[in-house]
Design a protein around this motif. Structure first.
Motif, short mmCIF file in Angstrom:
data_model
loop_
_atom_site.label_atom_id
_atom_site.label_comp_id
_atom_site.label_asym_id
_atom_site.label_seq_id
_atom_site.Cartn_x
_atom_site.Cartn_y
_atom_site.Cartn_z
N VAL A 135 0.83 -1.22 0.00
CA VAL A 135 0.00 0.00 0.00
C VAL A 135 0.86 1.26 0.00
O VAL A 135 0.37 2.36 0.25
N GLY A 136 2.15 1.09 -0.30
CA GLY A 136 3.02 2.26 -0.41
C GLY A 136 3.95 2.48 0.75
O GLY A 136 4.70 3.45 0.76
N LYS A 350 -3.84 1.28 -2.07
CA LYS A 350 -2.68 2.08 -2.50
C LYS A 350 -3.13 3.23 -3.39
O LYS A 350 -2.63 4.36 -3.29
#
Length: 452
Positions: A135-136, A350
């Protein structure tokens, strides 16, 4: 989130989840494929996402969902099907059904205060380092927003989506006309200022006693500021004098001080926003930046500002907890552990927590981004500064699976007192009995949660 619970349901959800086998945390299996460059191929798949209805902005929410679905389709080849809940009763029923059956939405949008109850079910993914990367990375998010993601940094399930700290808005012209130089910093001062502005159809405060979400937050704030944590280890402290004093102050705005519109006994938050927006109130209590799009198009555009809510409890000259300007509030995203499309779920998260999408969401709905870079970009907006200050001075509600029932107990005292408020007086002994009942039920829920 403006969350409300259903009596005993949170405990039922937890019990049902614990009775299941194979519901532990972790990423589990997935039937989507991920390429070497990290792109998720969801061609032919449909991701199911459950979110709350944004009743203040229904058309804008539908448009946003359509736009995001199109972007997600272009990025992954997958469709997004949005499902909504309009009340916490509905929300908890949906979760209960999914937990018991092991099927349902892949992604849930939950209010921060409900995250502990969801975590206690063990039906949602406890995030691994690899999950956070999908998700970053954890560094993508404002650190404060992670404060109620899980019981500790090693066990987190909630991925921050938006931050929604509570503040008050004030009408600069009405305060100036009453000779008030700056917004109140104590609850006693607030009442005194409100009295000066209450005349000719204008009231000092706007609030909604029949709102399904807000009333308990006033009680929580005043009690915590007075040094009562509400939950102290395994002990619930609703029967503490600070709680009764908080209710007496909150109810007293209507029954004793006469600084709120008598009609507010039947108001929700939207009615209070409308009253303030029309110039009929000096202060709008317990609001968030989600009121910004409405106020900017109203009669008070250019005439209002936001400020921290008072942090000095009723009857006191100083606060024992100045960082309790607001509950740590907002929305978290959690992924169902039964989902067979976890990689697709993380790809969706994300996308909507990216800097670009977070800034777009803030522009439409007003909520502060949970994305650190997006929040930093808004730091120069003077109108938002009190709200970002409130975010920094927010205190998390206790992380226990019993919190949903405890929160409901706090709210129910107000619900049960509405007929008395409408009649103009809340009897002290009746108030004590309602608090005692909520204390008993909440302690039982806390006991169950501690054994869980």
């Amino acid at each position: 989130m403006r969350f409300r619970s259903s009596s005993g349901l949170a405990a039922i959800v937890v019990a049902a989840a614990l009775a299941l086998t194979g519901c532990g945390g972790g990423s589990g299996s997935t039937d989507t494929s991920t390429s070497t460059d990290g792109k998720v191929d969801g061609t032919g798949k449909t991701l199911n996402v459950l979110v709350g209805v944004l009743s203040q902005y229904p058309e804008q929410q539908k448009q946003w969902q359509s736009d995001i679905a199109a972007k997600f389709k272009a990025e992954t080849g997958a469709d997004v099907k949005f499902e909504t809940f309009a009340s916490a009763n509905d929300e908890l029923t949906r979760i209960q059904t999914s937990v018991v059956s092991g099927q349902g939405p892949d992604v849930y949008g939950l209010g921060t205060t409900f995250t502990p109850t969801a975590f206690a079910t063990k039906a949602f993914v406890t995030l691994s380092d690899d999950d956070w990367k999908k998700v970053g990375g954890k560094d993508r998010f404002n650190k404060a927003a992670l404060g109620i993601s899980g019981p500790d940094e090693e066990h987190q399930a909630g991925i921050p989506f938006v931050s929604r700290p509570f503040v008050m808005a004030y009408n600069k012209e009405l305060l100036a006309a009453a000779g008030i130089e700056k917004p109140a910093t104590s609850w006693d001062e607030l009442a005194e200022q409100a009295k000066k502005m209450t005349k000719d159809g204008v009231y000092g405060l706007a609030t909604g006693y029949k709102d399904n979400f807000d009333p308990w937050k006033f009680i929580w704030a005043m009690a915590v500021q007075a040094g009562n944590p509400i939950v102290d280890g395994g002990k619930l402290k609703l029967d503490d004098p600070t709680v009764k004093k908080a209710y007496e102050t909150y109810f007293g705005w209507l029954t004793e001080d006469k600084i709120v519109d008598p009609a507010s006994v039947g108001w929700s938050n939207s009615n209070a926003v409308a009253a303030f927006a029309s110039g009929k109130a000096g202060y709008l209590m317990m609001t968030t930046s989600s009121s910004l799009p409405t106020l900017e198009k109203s009669e008070v555009a250019g005439k209002y500002e936001y400020a921290l809510m008072p942090t000095v409890p009723p009857g006191e000259s100083s606060s024992k907890n100045e960082d309790a300007a607001s509950i740590l509030s907002g929305d978290n995203l959690v992924v169902a552990d039964y989902s067979k499309q976890k990689d697709l779920a993380f790809a969706y998260i994300k996308l909507i927590t990216s800097k670009e999408e977070q800034l777009n969401y803030q522009k439409i709905f007003g909520d502060l981004p949970a994305n650190a870079e997006a929040l930093k970009e808004l730091a120069g907006d003077a109108k938002l500064k009190p709200i970002t200050d409130a975010a920094a001075k927010s205190k998390a509600t206790p992380f226990t699976g019993a919190w949903g029932d405890i929160q409901l107990g706090l709210l129910n005292v107000t619900v049960q007192s509405v007929p008395d408020l409408a009649a103009g007086k809340v009897d002290s002994s009746a108030l004590e009995a309602r608090i005692k009942d909520s204390q008993s039920k909440g302690q039982a829920s806390l006991d169950r949660a501690s054994k869980g």
